[in-house]
Design a protein around this motif. Structure first.
Motif, PDB file in Angstrom:
ATOM      1  N   MET A   1      -5.322  -8.777  -8.613  1.00  0.00           N
ATOM      2  CA  MET A   1      -4.854  -8.143  -7.696  1.00  0.00           C
ATOM      3  C   MET A   1      -5.623  -7.533  -6.989  1.00  0.00           C
ATOM      4  SD  MET A   1      -3.823  -4.078  -8.769  1.00  0.00           S
ATOM      5  CE  MET A   1      -4.440  -2.889  -7.995  1.00  0.00           C
ATOM      6  N   VAL A   2      -6.016  -7.836  -5.619  1.00  0.00           N
ATOM      7  CA  VAL A   2      -5.950  -7.298  -4.279  1.00  0.00           C
ATOM      8  C   VAL A   2      -5.965  -5.990  -4.046  1.00  0.00           C
ATOM      9  CG1 VAL A   2      -5.847  -7.596  -1.826  1.00  0.00           C
ATOM     10  CG2 VAL A   2      -5.193  -9.715  -3.645  1.00  0.00           C
ATOM     11  N   SER A   3      -7.371  -5.664  -3.737  1.00  0.00           N
ATOM     12  CA  SER A   3      -7.743  -4.022  -3.451  1.00  0.00           C
ATOM     13  C   SER A   3      -7.429  -3.870  -1.573  1.00  0.00           C
ATOM     14  CB  SER A   3      -9.046  -3.611  -3.800  1.00  0.00           C
ATOM     15  OG  SER A   3      -9.368  -2.198  -3.180  1.00  0.00           O
ATOM     16  N   ARG A   4      -6.452  -2.659  -1.658  1.00  0.00           N
ATOM     17  CA  ARG A   4      -6.147  -2.126  -0.644  1.00  0.00           C
ATOM     18  C   ARG A   4      -7.256  -1.473   0.566  1.00  0.00           C
ATOM     19  NH1 ARG A   4      -0.900  -0.642  -2.013  1.00  0.00           N
ATOM     20  NH2 ARG A   4      -1.926   0.716  -3.273  1.00  0.00           N
ATOM     21  N   PRO A   5      -7.326  -1.455   2.081  1.00  0.00           N
ATOM     22  CA  PRO A   5      -8.282  -0.502   1.924  1.00  0.00           C
ATOM     23  C   PRO A   5      -8.331   1.099   2.002  1.00  0.00           C
ATOM     24  CG  PRO A   5      -8.022  -2.192   2.981  1.00  0.00           C
ATOM     25  CD  PRO A   5      -7.300  -2.322   3.406  1.00  0.00           C
ATOM     26  N   MET A   6      -9.043   2.263   1.897  1.00  0.00           N
ATOM     27  CA  MET A   6      -9.294   2.910   1.598  1.00  0.00           C
ATOM     28  C   MET A   6      -7.457   3.875   2.005  1.00  0.00           C
ATOM     29  SD  MET A   6     -11.066   6.723   0.739  1.00  0.00           S
ATOM     30  CE  MET A   6     -12.766   5.784   0.717  1.00  0.00           C
ATOM     31  N   TRP A   7      -8.071   3.752   3.772  1.00  0.00           N
ATOM     32  CA  TRP A   7      -6.977   4.423   4.783  1.00  0.00           C
ATOM     33  C   TRP A   7      -5.758   3.683   4.253  1.00  0.00           C
ATOM     34  CZ3 TRP A   7      -4.354   1.427   8.221  1.00  0.00           C
ATOM     35  CH2 TRP A   7      -4.501   0.197   8.231  1.00  0.00           C
ATOM     36  N   GLN A   8      -5.534   3.072   3.686  1.00  0.00           N
ATOM     37  CA  GLN A   8      -4.453   1.800   3.571  1.00  0.00           C
ATOM     38  C   GLN A   8      -3.383   3.091   2.129  1.00  0.00           C
ATOM     39  OE1 GLN A   8      -4.150  -1.804   2.848  1.00  0.00           O
ATOM     40  NE2 GLN A   8      -2.238  -2.285   4.301  1.00  0.00           N
ATOM     41  N   ARG A   9      -4.233   2.927   1.559  1.00  0.00           N
ATOM     42  CA  ARG A   9      -4.430   3.555   0.050  1.00  0.00           C
ATOM     43  C   ARG A   9      -3.608   5.300   0.663  1.00  0.00           C
ATOM     44  NH1 ARG A   9      -8.401   2.766  -3.149  1.00  0.00           N
ATOM     45  NH2 ARG A   9      -9.304   2.141  -1.835  1.00  0.00           N
ATOM     46  N   MET A  10      -4.248   5.906   1.739  1.00  0.00           N
ATOM     47  CA  MET A  10      -4.410   7.405   2.107  1.00  0.00           C
ATOM     48  C   MET A  10      -2.494   7.349   2.176  1.00  0.00           C
ATOM     49  SD  MET A  10      -8.379   9.023   2.566  1.00  0.00           S
ATOM     50  CE  MET A  10      -7.028  10.182   3.659  1.00  0.00           C
ATOM     51  N   LEU A  11      -2.911   6.144   3.294  1.00  0.00           N
ATOM     52  CA  LEU A  11      -1.655   6.353   4.607  1.00  0.00           C
ATOM     53  C   LEU A  11       0.058   7.056   3.402  1.00  0.00           C
ATOM     54  CD1 LEU A  11      -0.454   6.973   7.185  1.00  0.00           C
ATOM     55  CD2 LEU A  11      -0.331   4.306   7.147  1.00  0.00           C
ATOM     56  N   GLU A  12      -0.315   5.714   2.510  1.00  0.00           N
ATOM     57  CA  GLU A  12       0.609   5.027   1.513  1.00  0.00           C
ATOM     58  C   GLU A  12       0.552   6.622   0.932  1.00  0.00           C
ATOM     59  OE1 GLU A  12       0.793   2.728  -1.870  1.00  0.00           O
ATOM     60  OE2 GLU A  12       1.144   1.544  -0.491  1.00  0.00           O
ATOM     61  N   TRP A  13      -0.185   7.597   0.166  1.00  0.00           N
ATOM     62  CA  TRP A  13       0.120   8.312   0.089  1.00  0.00           C
ATOM     63  C   TRP A  13       0.952   9.892  -0.042  1.00  0.00           C
ATOM     64  CZ3 TRP A  13      -2.275  13.278  -0.006  1.00  0.00           C
ATOM     65  CH2 TRP A  13      -2.126  14.566  -0.462  1.00  0.00           C
ATOM     66  N   VAL A  14       0.689   9.833   1.596  1.00  0.00           N
ATOM     67  CA  VAL A  14       0.838  10.789   2.335  1.00  0.00           C
ATOM     68  C   VAL A  14       2.106  10.664   2.416  1.00  0.00           C
ATOM     69  CG1 VAL A  14       0.523  11.984   4.802  1.00  0.00           C
ATOM     70  CG2 VAL A  14      -1.862  11.221   3.319  1.00  0.00           C
ATOM     71  N   GLN A  15       2.598   9.416   2.783  1.00  0.00           N
ATOM     72  CA  GLN A  15       4.124   8.850   3.380  1.00  0.00           C
ATOM     73  C   GLN A  15       4.869   9.280   1.976  1.00  0.00           C
ATOM     74  OE1 GLN A  15       3.670   5.332   5.025  1.00  0.00           O
ATOM     75  NE2 GLN A  15       3.208   5.971   7.204  1.00  0.00           N
ATOM     76  N   THR A  16       4.142   8.920   0.663  1.00  0.00           N
ATOM     77  CA  THR A  16       4.464   9.077  -0.248  1.00  0.00           C
ATOM     78  C   THR A  16       5.351  10.039  -1.789  1.00  0.00           C
ATOM     79  OG1 THR A  16       3.601   7.948  -1.744  1.00  0.00           O
ATOM     80  CG2 THR A  16       5.437   6.681  -0.765  1.00  0.00           C
TER      81      THR A  16
END
Length: 162
Positions: free
Chosen positions: A1-16
């Motif tokens: 599994m490829v780890s995504r950068p933290m900012w990308q995970r935070m953006l995804e969490w904020v959007q969803t």
């Protein structure tokens, strides 16, 4: 599994997700995240970053009082350099004029021409300064003798007057 950068995970969490979201199992999203954070250190760091982002703990840096004296000193140095350039330009101009005046074909020696040019320029500058001072004094006296409050309405021209 490829780890995504933290900012990308935070953006995804904020959007969803929103604070009251629930997952299909009926648990709130926050509880699920906390359980996952306990199991995984990377998730814990991500959760801490998310909490900081959500809490609005984004403080702007206050003014740095140590930089103010540095800026003041830098401004002073720049002013001194500019003043030195102006003085050097004035001296170079005077030397240029005196040197070229000495090269003129006049009946007296070149040293006399240089001296007279330098003295004449100095006297001319002093006379111009005195005339400027006299004009400023005259303007101040005229303002003092006729202050705006002493004028009557007859002195002023109304806009709609015939």
């Amino acid at each position: 599994m490829v780890s995504r950068p933290m900012w990308q995970r935070m953006l995804e969490w904020v959007q969803t997700s929103t604070p009251g979201d629930t997952d299909p199992a009926g648990d709130t999203t926050e509880e699920v995240l906390e359980e996952q954070a306990v199991k995984d250190a990377e998730k814990a760091q991500s959760l801490i970053a998310l909490e900081h982002a959500r809490s609005g703990d984004l403080r702007l840096a206050g003014p740095d009082w140590m930089n103010k004296p540095r800026r003041l000193v830098l401004a002073g140095v720049i002013c001194l350099i500019a003043l030195a350039i102006l003085v050097a330009g004035a001296v170079a101009g005077a030397v240029f004029v005196v040197h070229n005046a000495a090269r003129l074909k006049l009946p007296w020696p070149p040293a006399g021409t240089s001296t007279l040019t330098l003295v004449g320029a100095s006297l001319l500058g002093a006379a111009a300064w005195r005339v400027g001072q006299a004009l400023r004094r005259r303007a101040v006296r005229a303002r003092a003798q006729n202050p705006p409050a002493s004028r009557t309405e007859d002195d002023q021209n109304p806009v709609g007057a015939p």
